[in-house]
Design a protein around this motif. Structure first.
Motif, PDB file in Angstrom:
ATOM      1  N   THR A  78       4.980   3.703  -4.981  1.00  0.00           N
ATOM      2  CA  THR A  78       4.961   4.732  -6.021  1.00  0.00           C
ATOM      3  C   THR A  78       5.740   4.324  -7.271  1.00  0.00           C
ATOM      4  O   THR A  78       5.838   5.110  -8.219  1.00  0.00           O
ATOM      5  CB  THR A  78       5.560   6.049  -5.471  1.00  0.00           C
ATOM      6  OG1 THR A  78       6.891   5.804  -4.995  1.00  0.00           O
ATOM      7  CG2 THR A  78       4.707   6.601  -4.350  1.00  0.00           C
ATOM      8  N   LYS A 137      -3.440  -2.682  -7.419  1.00  0.00           N
ATOM      9  CA  LYS A 137      -3.521  -3.481  -6.197  1.00  0.00           C
ATOM     10  C   LYS A 137      -2.733  -4.779  -6.324  1.00  0.00           C
ATOM     11  O   LYS A 137      -2.111  -5.235  -5.359  1.00  0.00           O
ATOM     12  CB  LYS A 137      -4.975  -3.782  -5.859  1.00  0.00           C
ATOM     13  CG  LYS A 137      -5.163  -4.453  -4.507  1.00  0.00           C
ATOM     14  CD  LYS A 137      -6.646  -4.585  -4.149  1.00  0.00           C
ATOM     15  CE  LYS A 137      -6.811  -5.194  -2.748  1.00  0.00           C
ATOM     16  NZ  LYS A 137      -8.249  -5.306  -2.364  1.00  0.00           N
ATOM     17  N   THR A 180       0.833  -1.197   0.000  1.00  0.00           N
ATOM     18  CA  THR A 180       0.000   0.000   0.000  1.00  0.00           C
ATOM     19  C   THR A 180       0.871   1.251   0.000  1.00  0.00           C
ATOM     20  O   THR A 180       1.806   1.368   0.786  1.00  0.00           O
ATOM     21  CB  THR A 180      -0.922   0.018   1.229  1.00  0.00           C
ATOM     22  OG1 THR A 180      -1.719  -1.170   1.223  1.00  0.00           O
ATOM     23  CG2 THR A 180      -1.824   1.243   1.222  1.00  0.00           C
ATOM     24  N   GLY A 181       0.563   2.165  -0.916  1.00  0.00           N
ATOM     25  CA  GLY A 181       1.299   3.411  -0.975  1.00  0.00           C
ATOM     26  C   GLY A 181       2.535   3.380  -1.848  1.00  0.00           C
ATOM     27  O   GLY A 181       3.246   4.392  -1.942  1.00  0.00           O
ATOM     28  N   ASP A 207      -1.672   3.328  -8.894  1.00  0.00           N
ATOM     29  CA  ASP A 207      -1.994   2.619  -7.657  1.00  0.00           C
ATOM     30  C   ASP A 207      -2.623   1.249  -7.895  1.00  0.00           C
ATOM     31  O   ASP A 207      -3.694   0.935  -7.372  1.00  0.00           O
ATOM     32  CB  ASP A 207      -2.942   3.486  -6.807  1.00  0.00           C
ATOM     33  CG  ASP A 207      -3.015   3.009  -5.364  1.00  0.00           C
ATOM     34  OD1 ASP A 207      -2.040   2.393  -4.898  1.00  0.00           O
ATOM     35  OD2 ASP A 207      -4.058   3.249  -4.717  1.00  0.00           O
TER      36      ASP A 207
END
Length: 309
Positions: free
Chosen positions: A88, A95, A85-86, A93
């Protein structure tokens, strides 16, 4: 195909094909999902069949929706992996990403999506891109990207095979454990002089001529007729997947308590009408009547299942 460098120094090139002919626009006849996003489930969000697919001297297995292994028999697996998560490194973004792992000598193996009708993209310029990495560095020129056309049963011979595909490039830099995007521009020939028969398809693939003991991670696979990709919602992507395959978690039949000779059943409607009459496979049946279970009247939109007493 263009020979990719890195995300920051990418130079877009394209094939010049002397055989490419101008062909009348045919998009009204083709079920293109959208010209600006031709692949389905390129983000690897949808895994209706499961999230781990072990290969024991097998191939040609569907994994993430619309994606299948192609090539030689191999030992290994295809699995769904989750991004931190998060992160870059990979934009938009995502999953999940897909991991293809071979654990022994395998020869040529790839992960591919079959796109129905070889007329798709004929006489068009195609923009193809994919993000790749590997937990263990793969040397330069050992991973390829290709685009092949198969002209159906009774049609012309396909463009080639995964060994000598006309639209194929080897990635000329090592694939490391850092995500990197690779971009390609392909001028797809028209179909003048080609017999395009029922069951034809075109498919992009990423793989290796020798996938032995290699692991490749794949994310954000894109194919479009414009440089910019058109984004779809999860619901839209799922509906496109379900046109080909749909998992129905449960079907409940009312127990009438009837005796021998009675019938208990139900008509089951699909969430999305299928591209063809589907094959129905029922599993995890926890009740079997005196005479058994029957699937009848299968159509593109529904089927009926009956227990016979």
């Amino acid at each position: 195909l263009a020979d990719p460098t890195s995300t920051t120094t990418q130079r877009d090139k394209h094939l010049s094909n002397a055989q490419a002919k101008k062909w009348e626009d045919h998009t009204d006849d083709i079920n293109l999902h959208t010209q600006n996003n031709i692949l389905i489930n390129g983000n690897f969000d949808i895994w209706q069949r499961g999230t781990t697919f072990n290969h024991d001297n097998t191939t040609n297995i569907y994994t993430a929706d619309r994606w299948k292994t192609i090539g030689n028999l191999f030992d290994g697996s295809v699995t769904r992996q989750e991004f931190t998560t998060g992160q870059t490194e990979v934009p938009d973004d995502p999953k999940y990403f897909l991991r293809l792992e071979c654990t022994r000598d395998s020869g040529a193996v790839s992960i591919s999506q079959l796109i129905e009708d070889a007329r798709t993209c004929a006489n068009k310029r195609v923009f193809l891109s994919v993000w790749l990495k590997s937990p263990n560095t793969i040397p330069a020129d050992e991973i390829y990207i290709l685009l092949l056309r198969h002209f159906g049963t009774g049609g012309s011979a396909q463009d080639g095979d995964e060994q000598d595909a006309p639209f194929k490039t080897k990635i000329s830099t090592p694939i490391t454990n850092e995500w990197k995007q690779y971009k390609f521009v392909i001028d797809v020939p028209g179909l003048e002089g080609v017999t395009n028969a029922p069951g034809s398809f075109i498919y992009p693939a990423v793989g290796s001529e020798d996938m032995s003991s290699k692991t490749i991670d794949i994310a954000n696979f894109r194919m479009s007729l414009t440089p910019e990709i058109e984004k779809r919602s999860f619901a839209e992507e799922l509906a496109l997947c379900q046109r080909y395959f749909e998992y129905i978690p449960s079907i409940v039949f009312r127990d009438t308590g009837s005796t021998t000779g009675s019938t208990t059943g139900s008509t089951v409607f699909f969430a999305v009408s299928k591209r063809d009459i589907p094959t129905i496979i029922l599993s995890n049946i926890n009740y079997v009547s005196t005479s058994g279970l029957s699937v009848e009247g299968t159509q593109k939109s529904h089927f009926a299942a009956y227990f016979y007493g």
